[in-house]
Design a protein around this motif. Sequence first.
Motif, PDB file in Angstrom:
ATOM      1  N   TYR A   1     -11.290  -8.910 -14.262  1.00 15.84           N
ATOM      2  CA  TYR A   1     -10.722  -7.632 -13.834  1.00 15.84           C
ATOM      3  C   TYR A   1     -11.357  -6.453 -14.576  1.00 15.84           C
ATOM      4  CZ  TYR A   1      -7.394 -10.961 -11.982  1.00 15.84           C
ATOM      5  OH  TYR A   1      -6.829 -12.011 -11.317  1.00 15.84           O
TER       6      TYR A   1
ATOM      7  N   ASP B   1      -3.305   2.838 -13.186  1.00 14.29           N
ATOM      8  CA  ASP B   1      -3.198   4.276 -13.010  1.00 14.29           C
ATOM      9  C   ASP B   1      -4.570   4.931 -13.197  1.00 14.29           C
ATOM     10  OD1 ASP B   1      -1.442   6.762 -12.830  1.00 14.29           O
ATOM     11  OD2 ASP B   1      -2.546   7.097 -14.710  1.00 14.29           O
TER      12      ASP B   1
ATOM     13  N   SER C   1      -1.286  -5.044 -14.696  1.00 13.55           N
ATOM     14  CA  SER C   1      -1.573  -4.266 -13.483  1.00 13.55           C
ATOM     15  C   SER C   1      -2.193  -5.104 -12.371  1.00 13.55           C
ATOM     16  CB  SER C   1      -2.523  -3.100 -13.824  1.00 13.55           C
ATOM     17  OG  SER C   1      -1.975  -2.271 -14.823  1.00 13.55           O
TER      18      SER C   1
ATOM     19  N   SER D   1      -4.339  -2.843 -10.054  1.00 11.92           N
ATOM     20  CA  SER D   1      -3.651  -1.608  -9.675  1.00 11.92           C
ATOM     21  C   SER D   1      -3.310  -0.833 -10.953  1.00 11.92           C
ATOM     22  CB  SER D   1      -2.376  -1.936  -8.883  1.00 11.92           C
ATOM     23  OG  SER D   1      -1.654  -0.762  -8.591  1.00 11.92           O
TER      24      SER D   1
ATOM     25  N   LYS E   1      -2.262  -7.415  -9.280  1.00 15.22           N
ATOM     26  CA  LYS E   1      -1.379  -7.743  -8.156  1.00 15.22           C
ATOM     27  C   LYS E   1      -1.982  -8.921  -7.387  1.00 15.22           C
ATOM     28  CE  LYS E   1       1.179  -4.153  -9.108  1.00 15.22           C
ATOM     29  NZ  LYS E   1       2.505  -4.327  -9.724  1.00 15.22           N
TER      30      LYS E   1
ATOM     31  N   TYR F   1      -5.980  -8.182  -7.120  1.00 13.41           N
ATOM     32  CA  TYR F   1      -6.685  -6.925  -7.342  1.00 13.41           C
ATOM     33  C   TYR F   1      -5.976  -6.174  -8.462  1.00 13.41           C
ATOM     34  CZ  TYR F   1      -2.905  -4.671  -4.696  1.00 13.41           C
ATOM     35  OH  TYR F   1      -1.674  -4.229  -4.283  1.00 13.41           O
TER      36      TYR F   1
END
Length: 681
Positions: free
Chosen positions: A647, A611, A598, A609, A600, A607
């Motif tokens: 992250y 859900d 996820s 992204s 990007k 960063y």
Amino acid sequence: MKISLKKTDLFVGIYLLSAVMFFIISIPSWLLDFLLAFNLSVALIVLFNALFAKEVLDMASYPTILLFTTIFRIGLNVSSTKLILRDGDAGKVVLTFGQFVGGGNLVIGIIIFIIIIIIQFIVINKGSERVAEVTARFTLDAMAGKQMAIDSDLNTGAITDKEAAEKRKKLQQENAFFGSMDGATKYVKGDATAGLIITGINLVGGIVMGMLYSGLTVNEALNKYTILTIGDGLSSQIPSLLISLATGILVTKASSDGELGDEIVGQLFSIDKVLMMVGAALVVMGLFTPLPNYIYIPLGIALIVVGRRLKKRTGVEAIEEEVEESEAEAQEIRKPENVVNLLNVDPIELEFGYGIIPLADVNQGGDLLDRVVMIRRQVALELGAVVPIIRLRDNIQLNPNQYIIKIKGIQVSDGEILFDHYMAMNPGYVEEEITGIPTFEPSFHLPAIWITESQRERAESLGYTVVDPPSIIATHLTEIIRQHISELLTRQDVSNLINNIKDNNQALIDELVPKLLGIGEIQKVLQNLLSEGISIRDLVTIFETLADHASVTRDTDILTEYVRQSLKRAISGKYFPSNETTSVVTLDPNIEQEIMSSVKNTEQGSYLSLDPERTKKIMASTGSELKKLEDMGKNPIVITSPIVRLYFKKLAVDYYKDIIVISYNEVESNVELQSVGMVTA
């Protein structure tokens, strides 16, 4: 190599060289006359400089001057002794001093000379030596307190950094000056002793020389050489007396903005009642005692008149001063406001109600200012960052016992204390409870109670943790600074840190800044480390790691991860105690893979992204696993793979403020870990 010699250096060199030459060569009597007059002029110059100096540091070189003038004067003594013993003639100056001061009478001359020696040796020298010794000791003892006072003024904003540096420099100069003066006064004492011995030698040697080589009788030799000896002694001891007097003035001088003459006259003749009472006493003594009334009565009347005029003038000055103050206040109101000063924002402020003022007032025994100084030192040692000046201000708009902490002008926390009370906290094993006023500890929001001084001893015996109000505020302020230290680190601070290590690591700095990274990028890396409580004291290791990887990527978040791995010894030491197994929570590899999928990447950086529903499930699982650690009384540590740590930390910190996320590459090989759960979703 060309050496330039200034006129002042040339003068000092000739002055000292001539003093040494006097011991070796004989000089003519006419030159001795000139040098004796010159010596007297120097003594008078030194005396009046000491008299009119506003503070002792205006004559900071006085100990050296004292040494120079002493050796020059002794050199003249030796030269005059040669002339007296060899020629029976030491020039007109010596002869005039011998004849004129004694009034042509040998007995009077001898007595005057002895009196001058007694005044200099016993009164002035003895007192100056004692004052210099005591002043030096007290100045040294008071240095630490004065340094703390400067730090306190700096913290409260009463002075600027530049003013604080000037005050510290002046304090060091004063300490060095009085230490030197303590030893320099020994020169004056030795000079007086040497003068007395030389005079005795001149007298005995002169009589012997006159009788053996000049064919004089005992009376003739005694008459001739006694006059010369007294003249020689007076011509050297009078300048020596002036120098001694200058020394006494200097070591007894208190620092003042005015001149000594103004201070003395102003302090003696400034109270009208004193002058009128003394005048009345003199009049009474002139009228009712055998004392000469033509002296006492006029003098008393004069003092009474001066006292009445002083009283009248004091009243007029008080009215004028009141008018001037009113005009100044009105002018201040009319003056356009300087809005530029209102734009300045203090990095850290501690504002408190009037009830807390005694804690910050040194005159009332408060030590809050000293604790603030210690906070800055503690954070510097712990995190390697320099905390900005902490401004302390009272605020009448707050509740009396309330205080607030501001970061860059914005309130971030507050607290309330009870003056003359102590806060008692139950560490969890207290069996018997004591009564008090329920409250919460402001730093960690733990339940606590306020107790009185009389309950303190019993509470401590029962096992309570008892702290006083200044400690509560200091601890709260320290925790707030730790939480916000990353945003307090400015580019200027980073530049200062770079300059601090530049001298010993010139090659490293030249390679890194600005070729590979700018100061702003280095600032971001250091802020990332500080935001997670990682010390930046080991700047050399941090900068070397940045230099190794900055050529590959300039993403400050990625660079931070490389730096963290280089600091794994420090990180392991901070979170994993040696010889002890640490309980942690791990991350499911599937979750790690999902997070990395996820991510990007953009030109502005990377960063996550993910859900929102998946984020909630992952965070819910994280919370339940961290609860296990909390129940065990352990730190909320989550171990992840290196590529995921960054992250996952960004994802979890919004949900769990105190979470600690560490990668496997940041753990030393000898650390023992035990997983108590795994984050899954």
